[in-house]
Motif scaffolding. Structure first.
Motif, PDB file in Angstrom:
ATOM      1  N   MET A  18       5.522  82.501 -12.333  1.00 38.40           N
ATOM      2  CA  MET A  18       5.315  82.411 -10.692  1.00 38.40           C
ATOM      3  C   MET A  18       4.511  83.069 -10.333  1.00 38.40           C
ATOM      4  N   ASN A  19       4.490  85.664 -11.049  1.00 40.42           N
ATOM      5  CA  ASN A  19       3.944  85.750 -10.565  1.00 40.42           C
ATOM      6  C   ASN A  19       2.418  85.338 -11.397  1.00 40.42           C
ATOM      7  N   LYS A  20       1.935  84.676 -12.589  1.00 42.92           N
ATOM      8  CA  LYS A  20       0.581  84.477 -13.055  1.00 42.92           C
ATOM      9  C   LYS A  20      -0.096  83.326 -11.857  1.00 42.92           C
ATOM     10  N   VAL A  21       0.528  82.649 -11.213  1.00 40.49           N
ATOM     11  CA  VAL A  21       0.144  81.655 -10.552  1.00 40.49           C
ATOM     12  C   VAL A  21      -0.111  82.195  -8.995  1.00 40.49           C
ATOM     13  N   LYS A  22       0.328  83.262  -8.974  1.00 42.24           N
ATOM     14  CA  LYS A  22       0.465  84.146  -7.927  1.00 42.24           C
ATOM     15  C   LYS A  22      -0.768  84.962  -8.164  1.00 42.24           C
ATOM     16  N   ALA A  23      -1.520  86.129  -9.236  1.00 37.75           N
ATOM     17  CA  ALA A  23      -2.076  86.684  -9.206  1.00 37.75           C
ATOM     18  C   ALA A  23      -3.255  86.370  -8.940  1.00 37.75           C
ATOM     19  N   LYS A  24      -3.592  84.811 -10.005  1.00 36.17           N
ATOM     20  CA  LYS A  24      -4.538  83.699  -9.717  1.00 36.17           C
ATOM     21  C   LYS A  24      -4.750  83.836  -8.909  1.00 36.17           C
ATOM     22  N   GLY A  25      -3.968  83.683  -7.347  1.00 34.65           N
ATOM     23  CA  GLY A  25      -4.496  82.740  -6.789  1.00 34.65           C
ATOM     24  C   GLY A  25      -5.073  84.597  -5.571  1.00 34.65           C
ATOM     25  N   ASN A  26      -4.268  85.291  -5.989  1.00 35.80           N
ATOM     26  CA  ASN A  26      -5.428  86.189  -5.451  1.00 35.80           C
ATOM     27  C   ASN A  26      -6.529  87.090  -5.648  1.00 35.80           C
ATOM     28  N   GLU A  27      -7.143  86.232  -7.412  1.00 29.48           N
ATOM     29  CA  GLU A  27      -8.136  86.891  -7.316  1.00 29.48           C
ATOM     30  C   GLU A  27      -9.013  85.276  -6.718  1.00 29.48           C
ATOM     31  N   LEU A  28      -8.783  84.239  -6.743  1.00 29.49           N
ATOM     32  CA  LEU A  28      -9.237  83.696  -5.869  1.00 29.49           C
ATOM     33  C   LEU A  28      -9.184  83.903  -4.469  1.00 29.49           C
ATOM     34  N   GLY A  29      -8.490  84.773  -3.857  1.00 34.35           N
ATOM     35  CA  GLY A  29      -8.446  84.800  -2.554  1.00 34.35           C
ATOM     36  C   GLY A  29      -9.729  85.929  -2.314  1.00 34.35           C
ATOM     37  N   GLU A  30     -10.060  86.562  -3.191  1.00 36.57           N
ATOM     38  CA  GLU A  30     -10.697  87.369  -2.976  1.00 36.57           C
ATOM     39  C   GLU A  30     -12.497  87.322  -3.282  1.00 36.57           C
ATOM     40  N   LEU A  31     -12.049  85.642  -4.355  1.00 37.52           N
ATOM     41  CA  LEU A  31     -14.119  85.546  -4.487  1.00 37.52           C
ATOM     42  C   LEU A  31     -13.844  84.683  -3.093  1.00 37.52           C
ATOM     43  N   ILE A  32     -13.383  84.000  -2.691  1.00 44.11           N
ATOM     44  CA  ILE A  32     -13.095  83.421  -1.038  1.00 44.11           C
ATOM     45  C   ILE A  32     -14.117  85.014  -0.494  1.00 44.11           C
ATOM     46  N   ASP A  33     -13.111  85.423   0.010  1.00 43.38           N
ATOM     47  CA  ASP A  33     -13.009  85.961   0.951  1.00 43.38           C
ATOM     48  C   ASP A  33     -14.994  87.330   0.990  1.00 43.38           C
ATOM     49  N   GLU A  34     -15.825  87.136  -0.647  1.00 40.96           N
ATOM     50  CA  GLU A  34     -16.799  87.756  -1.299  1.00 40.96           C
ATOM     51  C   GLU A  34     -17.770  86.397  -0.456  1.00 40.96           C
ATOM     52  N   LEU A  35     -17.146  85.154  -1.515  1.00 47.75           N
ATOM     53  CA  LEU A  35     -18.179  84.064  -0.791  1.00 47.75           C
ATOM     54  C   LEU A  35     -17.869  84.033   1.096  1.00 47.75           C
ATOM     55  N   MET A  36     -16.890  84.129   2.117  1.00 49.13           N
ATOM     56  CA  MET A  36     -17.321  84.077   3.260  1.00 49.13           C
ATOM     57  C   MET A  36     -18.810  85.521   3.978  1.00 49.13           C
ATOM     58  N   ALA A  37     -18.750  86.253   3.290  1.00 52.50           N
ATOM     59  CA  ALA A  37     -19.194  87.803   3.285  1.00 52.50           C
ATOM     60  C   ALA A  37     -20.594  87.199   3.317  1.00 52.50           C
ATOM     61  N   LEU A  38     -21.296  86.141   2.453  1.00 52.38           N
ATOM     62  CA  LEU A  38     -21.823  86.088   2.419  1.00 52.38           C
ATOM     63  C   LEU A  38     -22.739  85.243   3.634  1.00 52.38           C
TER      64      LEU A  38
END
Length: 71
Positions: A18-38
């Motif tokens: 579950m912690n692995k899933v949540k860590a990958k989710g956080n990575e994806l969330g950061e990528l989404i934030d980067e994309l939103m900033a463009l």
């Protein structure tokens, strides 16, 4: 120790998964934030992608936790 209705105690292996899933989710969330900033990304598409990723992550967590109730 109190128990949440419909939830079984997790094994150390399940907690790790579950912690692995949540860590990958956080990575994806950061990528989404980067994309939103463009300026030149489609925000509606990003919002839809974000929602679907969140839904997928929820199902991955449920696949490990295996709750025994409807909700």
């Amino acid at each position: 120790m109190s128990k949440v209705t419909g939830h079984n105690p997790l094994t150390p292996e399940q907690i790790e998964l579950m912690n692995k899933v949540k860590a990958k989710g956080n990575e994806l969330g950061e990528l989404i934030d980067e994309l939103m900033a463009l300026d030149d990304t489609d925000k509606r598409s990003l919002a839809t992608g974000k929602t679907n990723i969140q839904t997928g992550l929820m199902w991955l967590v449920r696949s490990v936790a295996k709750p025994s109730t409807f909700s």
